[in-house]
Design a protein around this motif. Structure first.
Motif, PDB file in Angstrom:
ATOM      1  N   VAL A   1       0.927  16.043 -43.514  1.00 44.30           N
ATOM      2  CA  VAL A   1       2.065  16.886 -42.756  1.00 44.30           C
ATOM      3  C   VAL A   1       2.054  18.175 -43.390  1.00 44.30           C
ATOM      4  N   ALA A   2       2.112  18.256 -44.515  1.00 46.36           N
ATOM      5  CA  ALA A   2       2.271  19.781 -44.961  1.00 46.36           C
ATOM      6  C   ALA A   2       1.099  20.444 -44.790  1.00 46.36           C
ATOM      7  N   GLU A   3      -0.081  20.157 -44.713  1.00 47.92           N
ATOM      8  CA  GLU A   3      -1.147  20.880 -44.404  1.00 47.92           C
ATOM      9  C   GLU A   3      -1.269  21.160 -42.819  1.00 47.92           C
ATOM     10  N   ARG A   4      -0.837  20.272 -41.993  1.00 50.57           N
ATOM     11  CA  ARG A   4      -0.826  20.600 -40.679  1.00 50.57           C
ATOM     12  C   ARG A   4       0.146  21.570 -40.382  1.00 50.57           C
ATOM     13  N   ARG A   5       1.349  21.622 -40.865  1.00 51.28           N
ATOM     14  CA  ARG A   5       2.294  22.733 -40.674  1.00 51.28           C
ATOM     15  C   ARG A   5       1.789  24.030 -41.268  1.00 51.28           C
ATOM     16  N   SER A   6       1.092  24.247 -42.503  1.00 46.19           N
ATOM     17  CA  SER A   6       0.645  25.081 -43.299  1.00 46.19           C
ATOM     18  C   SER A   6      -0.516  25.840 -42.347  1.00 46.19           C
ATOM     19  N   ARG A   7      -0.856  25.247 -41.401  1.00 44.37           N
ATOM     20  CA  ARG A   7      -2.278  25.728 -40.677  1.00 44.37           C
ATOM     21  C   ARG A   7      -1.722  25.824 -39.289  1.00 44.37           C
ATOM     22  N   GLY A   8      -0.346  25.880 -39.104  1.00 43.81           N
ATOM     23  CA  GLY A   8       0.226  26.135 -37.659  1.00 43.81           C
ATOM     24  C   GLY A   8       0.074  24.781 -36.713  1.00 43.81           C
ATOM     25  N   LEU A   9      -0.547  23.828 -37.210  1.00 38.51           N
ATOM     26  CA  LEU A   9      -1.050  22.795 -36.105  1.00 38.51           C
ATOM     27  C   LEU A   9       0.306  21.856 -35.820  1.00 38.51           C
ATOM     28  N   PRO A  10       0.333  21.345 -34.396  1.00 37.88           N
ATOM     29  CA  PRO A  10       1.483  20.501 -34.210  1.00 37.88           C
ATOM     30  C   PRO A  10       1.486  19.307 -34.930  1.00 37.88           C
ATOM     31  N   ASP A  11       2.585  18.501 -35.138  1.00 39.10           N
ATOM     32  CA  ASP A  11       2.646  17.255 -35.918  1.00 39.10           C
ATOM     33  C   ASP A  11       1.834  16.214 -35.142  1.00 39.10           C
ATOM     34  N   ASP A  12       1.415  15.308 -35.807  1.00 38.29           N
ATOM     35  CA  ASP A  12       0.576  14.260 -35.370  1.00 38.29           C
ATOM     36  C   ASP A  12       1.580  12.855 -35.213  1.00 38.29           C
ATOM     37  N   PRO A  13       1.729  12.509 -34.106  1.00 36.12           N
ATOM     38  CA  PRO A  13       2.815  11.338 -34.229  1.00 36.12           C
ATOM     39  C   PRO A  13       1.818   9.999 -34.586  1.00 36.12           C
ATOM     40  N   GLY A  14       0.853   9.873 -34.508  1.00 40.75           N
ATOM     41  CA  GLY A  14      -0.083   8.927 -34.817  1.00 40.75           C
ATOM     42  C   GLY A  14      -0.216   8.951 -36.596  1.00 40.75           C
ATOM     43  N   MET A  15       0.101   9.931 -37.217  1.00 36.14           N
ATOM     44  CA  MET A  15      -0.274   9.639 -38.714  1.00 36.14           C
ATOM     45  C   MET A  15       0.484   8.500 -39.367  1.00 36.14           C
ATOM     46  N   PRO A  16       1.747   8.464 -39.080  1.00 34.15           N
ATOM     47  CA  PRO A  16       2.569   7.373 -40.188  1.00 34.15           C
ATOM     48  C   PRO A  16       1.746   6.068 -39.794  1.00 34.15           C
ATOM     49  N   ALA A  17       1.266   5.725 -38.496  1.00 33.72           N
ATOM     50  CA  ALA A  17       0.684   4.247 -38.225  1.00 33.72           C
ATOM     51  C   ALA A  17      -0.559   4.370 -38.814  1.00 33.72           C
ATOM     52  N   ARG A  18      -1.310   5.414 -38.918  1.00 31.77           N
ATOM     53  CA  ARG A  18      -2.744   5.399 -39.255  1.00 31.77           C
ATOM     54  C   ARG A  18      -2.681   5.446 -40.785  1.00 31.77           C
ATOM     55  N   HIS A  19      -1.656   5.908 -41.418  1.00 25.84           N
ATOM     56  CA  HIS A  19      -1.601   5.841 -43.163  1.00 25.84           C
ATOM     57  C   HIS A  19      -1.127   4.589 -43.567  1.00 25.84           C
ATOM     58  N   LEU A  20       0.017   4.076 -42.900  1.00 21.87           N
ATOM     59  CA  LEU A  20       0.842   3.043 -43.548  1.00 21.87           C
ATOM     60  C   LEU A  20       0.919   1.841 -42.576  1.00 21.87           C
ATOM     61  N   GLY A  21       0.646   1.602 -41.662  1.00 21.13           N
ATOM     62  CA  GLY A  21       0.570   0.806 -40.420  1.00 21.13           C
ATOM     63  C   GLY A  21       0.104  -0.608 -40.660  1.00 21.13           C
ATOM     64  N   TRP A  22      -1.108  -0.377 -41.583  1.00 23.01           N
ATOM     65  CA  TRP A  22      -1.895  -1.433 -41.790  1.00 23.01           C
ATOM     66  C   TRP A  22      -2.169  -1.944 -42.974  1.00 23.01           C
ATOM     67  N   ILE A  23      -1.039  -1.626 -44.038  1.00 23.43           N
ATOM     68  CA  ILE A  23      -0.986  -1.977 -45.650  1.00 23.43           C
ATOM     69  C   ILE A  23      -0.877  -3.339 -45.771  1.00 23.43           C
ATOM     70  N   ASP A  24      -0.145  -3.875 -44.789  1.00 27.81           N
ATOM     71  CA  ASP A  24       0.148  -5.220 -44.988  1.00 27.81           C
ATOM     72  C   ASP A  24      -1.060  -6.309 -44.987  1.00 27.81           C
ATOM     73  N   CYS A  25      -2.206  -5.720 -44.466  1.00 24.76           N
ATOM     74  CA  CYS A  25      -3.160  -6.327 -44.272  1.00 24.76           C
ATOM     75  C   CYS A  25      -4.028  -6.661 -45.590  1.00 24.76           C
ATOM     76  N   VAL A  26      -3.628  -5.865 -46.655  1.00 23.57           N
ATOM     77  CA  VAL A  26      -4.147  -5.860 -48.025  1.00 23.57           C
ATOM     78  C   VAL A  26      -3.583  -7.377 -48.527  1.00 23.57           C
ATOM     79  N   VAL A  27      -4.314  -7.973 -49.182  1.00 25.44           N
ATOM     80  CA  VAL A  27      -3.955  -9.319 -49.739  1.00 25.44           C
ATOM     81  C   VAL A  27      -3.065  -9.270 -50.932  1.00 25.44           C
ATOM     82  N   PRO A  28      -2.026  -9.720 -50.966  1.00 19.61           N
ATOM     83  CA  PRO A  28      -1.028  -9.604 -52.163  1.00 19.61           C
ATOM     84  C   PRO A  28      -1.897 -10.188 -53.420  1.00 19.61           C
ATOM     85  N   ARG A  29      -1.402  -9.968 -54.657  1.00 22.24           N
ATOM     86  CA  ARG A  29      -1.801 -10.580 -55.763  1.00 22.24           C
ATOM     87  C   ARG A  29      -1.389 -12.217 -55.837  1.00 22.24           C
TER      88      ARG A  29
END
Length: 81
Positions: free
Chosen positions: A53-81
């Motif tokens: 998010v910080a990098e995109r803003r520093s480059r003057g790029l628009p926010d990417d609304p898909g970033m949160p899901a791409r970064h965090l939306g699949w974490i529950d697929c990791v098998v817990p201990r």
């Protein structure tokens, strides 16, 4: 390891396949690499999301609304201990 399918820069595309990062291949590899360590992966991906998010803003790029899901939306697929 995060060396396969790395981002070109935080908030950018995958250096290997060109898809928005983290690409599907990076997500699948991370599920395997971080098996039993869901919290560590969540913290790492949250850091990448913040940097992206910080990098995109520093480059003057628009926010990417898909970033949160791409970064965090699949974490529950990791098998817990």
């Amino acid at each position: 390891m995060l060396t396969d399918h790395p981002p070109l820069h935080p908030g950018g595309a995958c250096a290997t396949c060109g898809q928005p990062w983290p690409c599907f291949e990076r997500q699948v590899d991370s599920i395997v690499d971080f098996a039993g360590h869901r919290q560590a992966l969540a913290e790492l991906m949250a850091d990448y999301l913040r940097m992206g998010v910080a990098e995109r803003r520093s480059r003057g790029l628009p926010d990417d609304p898909g970033m949160p899901a791409r970064h965090l939306g699949w974490i529950d697929c990791v098998v817990p201990r």
